[in-house]
Design an enzyme around this catalytic site. Structure first.
Site, PDB file in Angstrom:
ATOM      1  CE  LYS A  98      -4.309  -1.559   2.139  1.00  0.00           C
ATOM      2  NZ  LYS A  98      -5.290  -1.332   3.197  1.00  0.00           N
ATOM      3  CG  ASP A 117      -8.637   0.899   3.462  1.00  0.00           C
ATOM      4  OD1 ASP A 117      -9.500   0.136   2.991  1.00  0.00           O
ATOM      5  OD2 ASP A 117      -7.427   0.619   3.496  1.00  0.00           O
ATOM      6  N   GLY A 126      -1.552   0.491   9.558  1.00  0.00           N
ATOM      7  CA  GLY A 126      -2.055   1.089   8.328  1.00  0.00           C
ATOM      8  C   GLY A 126      -3.537   1.451   8.400  1.00  0.00           C
ATOM      9  CB  THR A 176       4.682  -0.625  19.381  1.00  0.00           C
ATOM     10  OG1 THR A 176       4.695  -2.046  19.235  1.00  0.00           O
ATOM     11  CG2 THR A 176       6.090  -0.085  19.283  1.00  0.00           C
TER      12      THR A 176
HETATM   13  P1  NAP Z   1      -1.031  -3.449  10.702  1.00  0.00           P
HETATM   14  O1  NAP Z   1      -0.570  -2.281   9.896  1.00  0.00           O
HETATM   15  O2  NAP Z   1      -0.181  -4.666  10.802  1.00  0.00           O
HETATM   16  O3  NAP Z   1      -1.347  -2.895  12.197  1.00  0.00           O
HETATM   17  C1  NAP Z   1      -1.777  -3.770  13.220  1.00  0.00           C
HETATM   18  C2  NAP Z   1      -1.974  -2.979  14.506  1.00  0.00           C
HETATM   19  O4  NAP Z   1      -2.528  -3.873  15.492  1.00  0.00           O
HETATM   20  C3  NAP Z   1      -0.676  -2.416  15.100  1.00  0.00           C
HETATM   21  O5  NAP Z   1      -0.962  -1.219  15.747  1.00  0.00           O
HETATM   22  C4  NAP Z   1      -0.288  -3.513  16.106  1.00  0.00           C
HETATM   23  O6  NAP Z   1       0.461  -3.034  17.203  1.00  0.00           O
HETATM   24  C5  NAP Z   1      -1.634  -3.950  16.616  1.00  0.00           C
HETATM   25  N1  NAP Z   1      -1.605  -5.335  17.105  1.00  0.00           N
HETATM   26  C6  NAP Z   1      -1.404  -6.456  16.352  1.00  0.00           C
HETATM   27  N2  NAP Z   1      -1.430  -7.556  17.144  1.00  0.00           N
HETATM   28  C7  NAP Z   1      -1.640  -7.106  18.401  1.00  0.00           C
HETATM   29  C8  NAP Z   1      -1.771  -7.755  19.672  1.00  0.00           C
HETATM   30  N3  NAP Z   1      -1.698  -9.087  19.787  1.00  0.00           N
HETATM   31  N4  NAP Z   1      -1.985  -6.984  20.773  1.00  0.00           N
HETATM   32  C9  NAP Z   1      -2.076  -5.639  20.672  1.00  0.00           C
HETATM   33  N5  NAP Z   1      -1.953  -4.968  19.501  1.00  0.00           N
HETATM   34  C10 NAP Z   1      -1.743  -5.687  18.381  1.00  0.00           C
HETATM   35  O7  NAP Z   1      -2.448  -3.982  10.155  1.00  0.00           O
HETATM   36  P2  NAP Z   1      -3.617  -3.106   9.486  1.00  0.00           P
HETATM   37  O8  NAP Z   1      -3.449  -3.089   8.016  1.00  0.00           O
HETATM   38  O9  NAP Z   1      -3.707  -1.823  10.215  1.00  0.00           O
HETATM   39  O10 NAP Z   1      -4.893  -4.036   9.768  1.00  0.00           O
HETATM   40  C11 NAP Z   1      -5.374  -4.204  11.078  1.00  0.00           C
HETATM   41  C12 NAP Z   1      -6.685  -4.983  11.078  1.00  0.00           C
HETATM   42  O11 NAP Z   1      -7.690  -4.233  10.413  1.00  0.00           O
HETATM   43  C13 NAP Z   1      -6.636  -6.344  10.375  1.00  0.00           C
HETATM   44  O12 NAP Z   1      -7.386  -7.257  11.117  1.00  0.00           O
HETATM   45  C14 NAP Z   1      -7.309  -6.077   9.043  1.00  0.00           C
HETATM   46  O13 NAP Z   1      -7.932  -7.248   8.515  1.00  0.00           O
HETATM   47  C15 NAP Z   1      -8.354  -5.060   9.473  1.00  0.00           C
HETATM   48  N6  NAP Z   1      -8.807  -4.224   8.356  1.00  0.00           N
HETATM   49  C16 NAP Z   1     -10.128  -4.253   8.058  1.00  0.00           C
HETATM   50  C17 NAP Z   1     -10.599  -3.481   7.035  1.00  0.00           C
HETATM   51  C18 NAP Z   1     -12.062  -3.518   6.727  1.00  0.00           C
HETATM   52  O14 NAP Z   1     -12.416  -3.138   5.607  1.00  0.00           O
HETATM   53  N7  NAP Z   1     -12.911  -3.908   7.649  1.00  0.00           N
HETATM   54  C19 NAP Z   1      -9.719  -2.663   6.290  1.00  0.00           C
HETATM   55  C20 NAP Z   1      -8.360  -2.634   6.638  1.00  0.00           C
HETATM   56  C21 NAP Z   1      -7.918  -3.431   7.684  1.00  0.00           C
HETATM   57  P3  NAP Z   1       2.069  -2.913  17.146  1.00  0.00           P
HETATM   58  O15 NAP Z   1       2.362  -1.581  16.530  1.00  0.00           O
HETATM   59  O16 NAP Z   1       2.465  -2.988  18.574  1.00  0.00           O
HETATM   60  O17 NAP Z   1       2.560  -4.075  16.324  1.00  0.00           O
END
Ligand code: NAP
Length: 289
Positions: A70, A106, A134, A157
């Site tokens: 992305k 998004d 993201g 974090t």
């Molecule tokens: P990302 O960039 O990898 O960010 C993940 C975030 O979650 C980070 O802040 C991470 O914290 C935190 N995290 C992950 N595991 C954790 C845990 N066990 N305990 C506490 N915090 C945790 O991922 P993303 O792209 O933002 O996506 C995040 C979620 O949103 C995914 O489930 C994705 O499927 C969903 N999503 C849904 C849509 C929709 O259309 N509904 C669209 C986009 C994303 P750290 O910084 O500490 O690693």
């Protein structure tokens, strides 16, 4: 039927096999009898640039972009929408007569889902965002663009929460932006009454559906509305608990559908039927749950 006039759109990511986008978009192409097909392309990081040149060369109408590309695609695009520029990430590319334009739908999809399913508008609202990845970035910037007054970011974090808060503060005019460590006690004591809590972490997502972020009842009860970006399952443990406490909830499914519907309109100029999209996704989720 696929023929020599069929137009192609698709997805660039790695991996792509679990994506719901092909089934969601193809269902609406069929319903509207549009001669388009949506395909998922698994593209390695080192081949993103060539893939984007291929879009131009082959006349592909547009693509969605997913993890992990992305941000990197931006270097190979001709221009960016206001949202994509602010967020620093692109989830939709439009091929406009050979020029590649990057959008980020998004945040807009997120807001549309909250408006339609939760009667929520951002103007003047106080919001806590859990996570700073993201999706959190897209959600936070869109909330800010649409007039939210106070944005609070908490993350495992802490440094990432601080960086996102700083970025928001520098680029938008908000009354208050603050980062918090992910600690229930501090959040409950230091935050004002909230209009919305957004969980942007993947916690509770299939197959680990029985876990929730470490936020207790006292924090949930501080907000009038809570939403989880996880859409599989549609009702996460977190949303179930919020409902039991009498807090209004919106699932992540709406965001997935509306970000897709906005991309669909960018590519085809036509409105997508969101019910058709929703049913197509639900039929897929039932297969894996
Ligand atoms: P990302 O960039 O990898 O960010 C993940 C975030 O979650 C980070 O802040 C991470 O914290 C935190 N995290 C992950 N595991 C954790 C845990 N066990 N305990 C506490 N915090 C945790 O991922 P993303 O792209 O933002 O996506 C995040 C979620 O949103 C995914 O489930 C994705 O499927 C969903 N999503 C849904 C849509 C929709 O259309 N509904 C669209 C986009 C994303 P750290 O910084 O500490 O690693």
């Amino acid at each position: 039927m696929i023929n020599s006039s069929t137009k192609l759109v698709g997805l660039l990511g790695d991996p792509v096999e679990h994506s719901k986008s092909p089934v969601m978009h193809n269902a609406v192409f069929d319903q509207l009898d549009l001669n388009y097909r949506y395909l998922a392309f698994q593209v390695k990081a080192e081949e993103v640039k060539e893939a984007l040149q291929g879009i131009k060369a082959l006349g592909i109408k547009g693509v969605n972009v997913t993890i992990p590309h992305k941000e990197v695609v931006i270097n190979s695009l001709d221009s960016l929408s206001k949202e994509a520029k602010l967020i620093g990430a692109v989830n939709t590319i439009e091929n406009k007569e050979g020029r590649l334009i990057g959008h980020n739908t998004d945040g807009q999809g997120f807001m549309k889902a909250l408006e339609k399913e939760g009667g929520f508008s951002a103007q003047g609202k106080k919001v806590l965002i859990i996570g700073a990845g993201g999706a959190a970035k897209a959600v936070a910037f869109q909330l800010g663009l649409e007039g939210a007054s106070e944005l609070y970011i908490t993350n495992r974090t802490f440094e990432s929460a601080v960086n996102l808060a700083k970025d928001l503060d520098e680029k938008l005019t908000l009354s208050k932006v603050k980062a918090f460590p992910l600690e229930e006690e501090a959040l409950v004591n230091d935050l004002p009454e909230l209009d919305l809590i957004v969980d942007t972490t993947p916690i509770g997502m299939y197959p680990q559906t029985n876990i929730a972020p470490v936020i207790g009842d006292r924090l949930l009860e501080k907000s009038s509305l809570i939403t989880d970006l996880v859409y599989n399952p549609v009702e996460t443990v977190l949303l179930k608990r919020a409902k039991e406490l009498g807090v209004k909830t919106v699932s992540g499914l709406g965001m997935l559908i509306y970000q897709g519907a906005i991309a669909f309109e960018i590519w085809t100029g036509q409105k997508a039927d969101v019910e058709v999209m929703k049913n197509a996704i639900l039929s897929q989720l039932e297969l894996i749950n």
